[in-house]
Design a protein around this motif. Structure first.
Motif, PDB file in Angstrom:
ATOM      1  N   VAL A 125       8.213  13.266   1.708  1.00 34.68           N
ATOM      2  CA  VAL A 125       7.417  12.048   1.493  1.00 34.68           C
ATOM      3  C   VAL A 125       8.113  10.840   2.117  1.00 34.68           C
ATOM      4  CG1 VAL A 125       6.568  10.444  -0.270  1.00 34.68           C
ATOM      5  CG2 VAL A 125       6.232  12.898  -0.552  1.00 34.68           C
ATOM      6  N   GLN A 126       9.434  10.748   1.968  1.00 28.81           N
ATOM      7  CA  GLN A 126      10.157   9.631   2.573  1.00 28.81           C
ATOM      8  C   GLN A 126      10.005   9.636   4.087  1.00 28.81           C
ATOM      9  OE1 GLN A 126      11.657   7.076   0.946  1.00 28.81           O
ATOM     10  NE2 GLN A 126      10.846   8.000  -0.920  1.00 28.81           N
ATOM     11  N   GLU A 127      10.011  10.809   4.697  1.00 30.15           N
ATOM     12  CA  GLU A 127       9.808  10.891   6.142  1.00 30.15           C
ATOM     13  C   GLU A 127       8.392  10.471   6.520  1.00 30.15           C
ATOM     14  OE1 GLU A 127      11.090  14.419   8.149  1.00 30.15           O
ATOM     15  OE2 GLU A 127      12.718  14.769   6.742  1.00 30.15           O
ATOM     16  N   ALA A 128       7.421  10.857   5.705  1.00 28.48           N
ATOM     17  CA  ALA A 128       6.039  10.463   5.980  1.00 28.48           C
ATOM     18  C   ALA A 128       5.868   8.952   5.846  1.00 28.48           C
ATOM     19  CB  ALA A 128       5.082  11.187   5.034  1.00 28.48           C
ATOM     20  N   LEU A 129       6.516   8.350   4.861  1.00 30.30           N
ATOM     21  CA  LEU A 129       6.459   6.897   4.699  1.00 30.30           C
ATOM     22  C   LEU A 129       7.083   6.194   5.895  1.00 30.30           C
ATOM     23  CD1 LEU A 129       7.483   6.654   0.934  1.00 30.30           C
ATOM     24  CD2 LEU A 129       5.205   6.211   1.872  1.00 30.30           C
ATOM     25  N   LEU A 130       8.181   6.742   6.392  1.00 32.25           N
ATOM     26  CA  LEU A 130       8.817   6.156   7.564  1.00 32.25           C
ATOM     27  C   LEU A 130       7.896   6.248   8.780  1.00 32.25           C
ATOM     28  CD1 LEU A 130      11.288   4.916   8.929  1.00 32.25           C
ATOM     29  CD2 LEU A 130      12.185   7.222   9.259  1.00 32.25           C
ATOM     30  N   LEU A 168       0.831  -1.203   0.000  1.00 30.83           N
ATOM     31  CA  LEU A 168       0.000   0.000   0.000  1.00 30.83           C
ATOM     32  C   LEU A 168       0.867   1.255   0.000  1.00 30.83           C
ATOM     33  CD1 LEU A 168      -2.756   1.411   0.233  1.00 30.83           C
ATOM     34  CD2 LEU A 168      -2.572   1.154   2.723  1.00 30.83           C
ATOM     35  N   LEU A 169       1.899   1.273   0.838  1.00 28.51           N
ATOM     36  CA  LEU A 169       2.788   2.433   0.891  1.00 28.51           C
ATOM     37  C   LEU A 169       3.487   2.647  -0.448  1.00 28.51           C
ATOM     38  CD1 LEU A 169       4.384   2.021   4.439  1.00 28.51           C
ATOM     39  CD2 LEU A 169       2.715   3.731   3.719  1.00 28.51           C
ATOM     40  N   ARG A 170       3.920   1.562  -1.054  1.00 23.59           N
ATOM     41  CA  ARG A 170       4.619   1.691  -2.334  1.00 23.59           C
ATOM     42  C   ARG A 170       3.678   2.209  -3.418  1.00 23.59           C
ATOM     43  NH1 ARG A 170       8.615  -3.036  -3.772  1.00 23.59           N
ATOM     44  NH2 ARG A 170       9.626  -2.030  -2.008  1.00 23.59           N
ATOM     45  N   ALA A 171       2.439   1.730  -3.405  1.00 22.71           N
ATOM     46  CA  ALA A 171       1.479   2.172  -4.418  1.00 22.71           C
ATOM     47  C   ALA A 171       1.094   3.638  -4.234  1.00 22.71           C
ATOM     48  CB  ALA A 171       0.231   1.295  -4.366  1.00 22.71           C
ATOM     49  N   LEU A 172       1.075   4.090  -2.977  1.00 21.65           N
ATOM     50  CA  LEU A 172       0.661   5.467  -2.706  1.00 21.65           C
ATOM     51  C   LEU A 172       1.790   6.476  -2.884  1.00 21.65           C
ATOM     52  CD1 LEU A 172      -1.581   4.934   0.468  1.00 21.65           C
ATOM     53  CD2 LEU A 172      -2.339   5.552  -1.833  1.00 21.65           C
ATOM     54  N   THR A 173       3.034   6.016  -2.896  1.00 22.25           N
ATOM     55  CA  THR A 173       4.174   6.936  -2.949  1.00 22.25           C
ATOM     56  C   THR A 173       4.082   7.944  -4.089  1.00 22.25           C
ATOM     57  OG1 THR A 173       5.687   5.411  -1.840  1.00 22.25           O
ATOM     58  CG2 THR A 173       6.678   7.075  -3.249  1.00 22.25           C
ATOM     59  N   PRO A 174       3.881   7.516  -5.357  1.00 25.39           N
ATOM     60  CA  PRO A 174       3.843   8.524  -6.435  1.00 25.39           C
ATOM     61  C   PRO A 174       2.662   9.468  -6.320  1.00 25.39           C
ATOM     62  CG  PRO A 174       3.196   6.366  -7.273  1.00 25.39           C
ATOM     63  CD  PRO A 174       3.714   6.148  -5.883  1.00 25.39           C
ATOM     64  N   GLN A 175       1.541   8.995  -5.788  1.00 28.73           N
ATOM     65  CA  GLN A 175       0.382   9.858  -5.646  1.00 28.73           C
ATOM     66  C   GLN A 175       0.630  10.947  -4.603  1.00 28.73           C
ATOM     67  OE1 GLN A 175      -3.257   7.536  -5.173  1.00 28.73           O
ATOM     68  NE2 GLN A 175      -2.298   5.795  -6.184  1.00 28.73           N
ATOM     69  N   LEU A 196      15.773   7.594 -10.534  1.00 24.55           N
ATOM     70  CA  LEU A 196      14.792   8.534 -10.004  1.00 24.55           C
ATOM     71  C   LEU A 196      13.386   7.955 -10.065  1.00 24.55           C
ATOM     72  CD1 LEU A 196      14.672  11.329  -8.762  1.00 24.55           C
ATOM     73  CD2 LEU A 196      14.280  12.277 -11.038  1.00 24.55           C
ATOM     74  N   THR A 197      13.072   7.222 -11.124  1.00 27.05           N
ATOM     75  CA  THR A 197      11.752   6.589 -11.226  1.00 27.05           C
ATOM     76  C   THR A 197      11.552   5.569 -10.106  1.00 27.05           C
ATOM     77  OG1 THR A 197      11.687   6.901 -13.625  1.00 27.05           O
ATOM     78  CG2 THR A 197      10.231   5.226 -12.705  1.00 27.05           C
ATOM     79  N   LEU A 198      12.559   4.753  -9.847  1.00 26.28           N
ATOM     80  CA  LEU A 198      12.449   3.756  -8.784  1.00 26.28           C
ATOM     81  C   LEU A 198      12.294   4.409  -7.422  1.00 26.28           C
ATOM     82  CD1 LEU A 198      15.089   1.116  -9.923  1.00 26.28           C
ATOM     83  CD2 LEU A 198      12.613   0.813  -9.823  1.00 26.28           C
ATOM     84  N   ARG A 199      12.974   5.519  -7.209  1.00 24.39           N
ATOM     85  CA  ARG A 199      12.917   6.206  -5.931  1.00 24.39           C
ATOM     86  C   ARG A 199      11.601   6.961  -5.763  1.00 24.39           C
ATOM     87  NH1 ARG A 199      15.319   7.505  -0.767  1.00 24.39           N
ATOM     88  NH2 ARG A 199      14.876   9.687  -0.382  1.00 24.39           N
ATOM     89  N   ALA A 200      11.271   7.811  -6.727  1.00 26.41           N
ATOM     90  CA  ALA A 200      10.141   8.715  -6.572  1.00 26.41           C
ATOM     91  C   ALA A 200       8.805   8.070  -6.897  1.00 26.41           C
ATOM     92  CB  ALA A 200      10.335   9.952  -7.450  1.00 26.41           C
ATOM     93  N   VAL A 201       8.765   7.226  -7.914  1.00 21.39           N
ATOM     94  CA  VAL A 201       7.504   6.619  -8.343  1.00 21.39           C
ATOM     95  C   VAL A 201       7.355   5.210  -7.785  1.00 21.39           C
ATOM     96  CG1 VAL A 201       6.013   6.145 -10.319  1.00 21.39           C
ATOM     97  CG2 VAL A 201       7.696   7.968 -10.460  1.00 21.39           C
ATOM     98  N   GLY A 202       8.462   4.485  -7.712  1.00 24.97           N
ATOM     99  CA  GLY A 202       8.408   3.117  -7.214  1.00 24.97           C
ATOM    100  C   GLY A 202       8.417   3.003  -5.706  1.00 24.97           C
ATOM    101  N   GLY A 203       8.883   4.055  -5.034  1.00 22.14           N
ATOM    102  CA  GLY A 203       8.896   4.006  -3.579  1.00 22.14           C
ATOM    103  C   GLY A 203      10.029   3.192  -2.990  1.00 22.14           C
TER     104      GLY A 203
END
Length: 417
Positions: free
Chosen positions: A36-41, A10-17, A129-136
């Motif tokens: 966003v990375q801090e919020a995911l953590l 769920l976290l990974r899917a929501l990251t780009p949004q 960058l895609t893996l980091r920002a969009v892929g989470g």
């Protein structure tokens, strides 16, 4: 803390949004990405104990927005003036209220994909960058996937974000006249991510399932966002049909098993059925493109119950179409194999001659390996042995090297020293 798989997905899917919403709201791609990375953590720490909130996307957006606002408040006056100039707004407007409902409802994933695949970036930077920002994926995960130190990958991602900033890119879809070209870049980046996961270019493992899974997930998202784009459908079908072979590609010890020798009962039937259905529908409704043709080739392989049942004449015809649509050395290489299977090894070897002078293939292990395979088919054991050895020396993938050395050893017994 070990996250529940459902929460992690769920976290990974929501990251780009979440990132897309913040960048659209604030600008400042790099600061938003850090927030966003801090919020995911925070979610990874809180949600397992407190439960997933009713609106997880809104929770993440608000958590990231608070962290971003705190960071902007804490910046020096100089940094605030620079950020304001970059955003073209007065400094006091950098500190804003909580995001409204419209911000949390809009899905900016596609816009974010276009931004990460900006033409100012190199292919390597676009992938990272895609893996980091969009892929989470975390920087550490991406670094492990590409076998580089985490600090190296962090610098690469940081430089990519700076290049986007210097290029003056705003967070919006490209103009209509640029959109098709940029979409092809997005598709190519997803294709590169998948290929690196399916056959790692270096290291001890043949496959990196975290990359293939992420490429398929992101391509599904692209397909959802652009349901009428035939090449997005073709790319997804190609990935599904190719990845379906993954369980049979290696032995228990990680040894590479070529497609002709794989136990096809271990192929993922559900992925094959989905891929065939998708490409069948797409070929009848969309303008044909290279990914669709490649998916059609993969479907022909998938439909053969045994290697000897493969419809090689159909595959050869499809490669001839692919060469007209998107000529490149790898297509020529695969075309040579198909020609050899239909017309004999000498026909395939003749097609390889043109690649000897192609700088893009200079020293590439696959050219050596394919030539060795066709020479073996033609009965020239000594030349095939030398070719397999040359291929083994050229590859940086340990499983491929062991496989190629094994082929050479079997041929060279009593033939060469």
């Amino acid at each position: 803390m070990k996250l529940d798989a459902g929460v992690e997905d769920l976290l990974r899917a929501l990251t780009p949004q979440v990132l897309g919403a913040l960048v659209r709201w604030h600008g400042h791609f790099d600061a938003c990405e850090d927030a966003v990375q801090e919020a995911l953590l925070a979610a990874a720490v809180q949600w397992p104990d407190q439960g997933v909130p009713k609106n997880p996307r809104g929770w993440l957006i608000r958590a990231a927005a608070r962290r971003l606002t705190d960071e902007l408040r804490g910046n020096t006056a100089r940094l605030r003036r620079e950020a304001a100039a970059a955003a073209m707004v007065p400094p006091d407007e950098l500190i804003v209220a909580e995001p409204d409902q419209h911000l949390t409802d809009q899905d900016d994933t596609l816009t974010l994909l276009f931004l990460c695949c900006h033409p100012a970036l190199s292919s390597v930077s676009q992938v990272a960058l895609t893996l980091r920002a969009v892929g989470g994926l975390t920087t550490a995960q991406i670094a492990r996937a590409f076998l580089v130190p985490e600090t190296t990958m962090a610098q690469r991602i940081s430089r990519a974000k700076q290049r986007i900033k210097v290029a003056g890119s705003s967070f919006r879809m490209p103009p209509e006249h640029q959109r098709a070209e940029r979409l092809r870049v997005v598709q190519h980046v997803l294709y590169l991510i998948f290929n690196e996961g399916y056959t790692a270019t270096s290291g001890p493992h043949l496959q990196r399932s975290e990359l293939t899974s992420e490429a398929i997930r992101l391509t599904r998202e692209l397909r959802r966002l652009l349901p009428d784009d035939g090449e997005s459908a073709g790319l997804l079908a190609l990935m599904l049909l190719t990845d379906a072979r993954r369980p049979a590609r290696t032995g228990p010890d990680g040894t590479l098993i070529p497609i002709a020798e794989q136990d096809r009962s271990r192929w993922n039937r559900a992925a094959i059925d989905e891929g065939i259905r998708l490409i069948t529908e797409t070929l009848t409704t969309a303008q044909i493109g290279p990914y669709q043709v490649q998916a059609a080739i993969a479907a022909v392989h998938a439909e053969a119950a045994r290697a000897q049942d493969t419809d090689w004449p159909q595959i050869l015809a499809l490669y001839e179409l692919l060469i007209r649509l998107a000529p490149n050395p790898m297509v020529t290489l695969n075309h040579a194999v198909a020609a050899a299977m239909v017309k004999g090894p000498r026909a395939g070897l003749e097609l390889l001659v043109a690649l000897d002078s192609d700088e893009r293939m200079a020293g590439h292990h696959r050219l050596h390996a394919v030539r060795a395979h066709l020479l073996e088919m033609a009965g020239d054991r000594m030349a095939a042995c030398a070719g397999y050895r040359a291929a083994a020396r050229a590859t940086t993938s340990l499983p491929e090297r062991r496989y190629l050395e094994g082929r050479a050893a079997r041929l060279c017994r009593g033939t060469c020293r």
